[in-house]
Design a protein around this motif. Structure first.
Motif, PDB file in Angstrom:
ATOM      1  N   PHE A  43       8.787   5.537 -12.423  1.00 18.43           N
ATOM      2  CA  PHE A  43       7.928   5.052 -11.344  1.00 18.43           C
ATOM      3  C   PHE A  43       6.724   5.977 -11.273  1.00 18.43           C
ATOM      4  N   THR A  44       5.630   5.460 -10.751  1.00 10.34           N
ATOM      5  CA  THR A  44       4.387   6.222 -10.665  1.00 10.34           C
ATOM      6  C   THR A  44       3.945   6.321  -9.215  1.00 10.34           C
ATOM      7  N   VAL A  45       3.579   7.529  -8.808  1.00 18.08           N
ATOM      8  CA  VAL A  45       3.008   7.770  -7.486  1.00 18.08           C
ATOM      9  C   VAL A  45       1.523   8.047  -7.693  1.00 18.08           C
ATOM     10  N   ARG A  46       0.705   7.292  -7.000  1.00 20.24           N
ATOM     11  CA  ARG A  46      -0.745   7.434  -7.151  1.00 20.24           C
ATOM     12  C   ARG A  46      -1.380   7.631  -5.781  1.00 20.24           C
TER      13      ARG A  46
ATOM     14  N   SER B  48      -2.248  11.130  -9.914  1.00 21.62           N
ATOM     15  CA  SER B  48      -1.018  10.356 -10.094  1.00 21.62           C
ATOM     16  C   SER B  48      -0.023  11.155 -10.916  1.00 21.62           C
ATOM     17  N   VAL B  49       1.225  10.759 -10.777  1.00 21.21           N
ATOM     18  CA  VAL B  49       2.298  11.355 -11.549  1.00 21.21           C
ATOM     19  C   VAL B  49       3.310  10.253 -11.847  1.00 21.21           C
TER      20      VAL B  49
ATOM     21  N   ALA C 271      12.087  14.500  -4.987  1.00 18.72           N
ATOM     22  CA  ALA C 271      11.561  15.808  -4.569  1.00 18.72           C
ATOM     23  C   ALA C 271      10.299  16.155  -5.347  1.00 18.72           C
ATOM     24  N   ALA C 272      10.271  15.830  -6.640  1.00 20.93           N
ATOM     25  CA  ALA C 272       9.078  16.094  -7.455  1.00 20.93           C
ATOM     26  C   ALA C 272       7.891  15.278  -6.954  1.00 20.93           C
ATOM     27  N   ALA C 273       8.134  14.053  -6.532  1.00 22.81           N
ATOM     28  CA  ALA C 273       7.060  13.207  -5.995  1.00 22.81           C
ATOM     29  C   ALA C 273       6.509  13.809  -4.705  1.00 22.81           C
TER      30      ALA C 273
END
Length: 153
Positions: free
Chosen positions: A66-69, A8-9, A19-21
């Motif tokens: 926000f978090t991408v997991r 996750s980030v 773009a980072a996600a």
């Protein structure tokens, strides 16, 4: 491969974070055995891009991050979740011809269905939401093709 992998980030709710996600997700998938140049990788990248864009555009100023997991279970199922702290659930907007936005969720639903997956939205305990996409994991390595020295027709 392990039975369960997670990554996750958490990123600031800023357009540059989209773009980072995407970069984070593509790199993670590559570590887990899915090359960047596959159709499935492109599909996941587009899903994450749309989800992250929605998290930024529709919560800017009200959800600072926000978090991408990503979760891979038993080499069978890839779960992609994007969580923000804004309480409003996503809505499907009518796709008017002159409308410049509002099609992200339609795109995500279509891509998810095309891959045989499913889309869900869950509220978080903190009052926000997670948009969750589950897809079958299809990154099994291809078997080498035996050649006989004759060209294929």
């Amino acid at each position: 491969m392990a039975d369960h992998l997670e990554a996750s980030v958490t990123l600031p709710s800023d357009p540059a974070s989209v773009a980072a996600a995407r970069t984070h997700v593509v790199g993670t998938l590559a570590e887990w055995g899915m090359p960047e140049d596959t159709e499935v990788s492109d599909t996941v990248r587009l899903i994450v891009s749309e989800l992250a864009t929605n998290a930024v555009q529709h919560t800017f100023g009200q959800s600072p991050t926000f978090t991408v997991r990503l979760v891979l279970d038993r080499d069978e199922r890839l779960c992609i979740g994007v969580t923000d702290s804004h309480p409003r659930l996503p809505k499907r907007l009518p796709a008017a011809v002159q409308q410049d936005n509002g099609r992200g969720l339609v795109i995500i639903r279509w891509l998810t269905a095309e891959c045989g997956g499913r889309l869900r939205v869950r509220r978080t305990r903190e009052g926000g939401k997670t948009v969750l996409v589950e897809l079958p994991w299809t990154a099994a390595p291809a078997e080498p093709v035996a050649t006989t020295g004759q060209p294929e027709l």
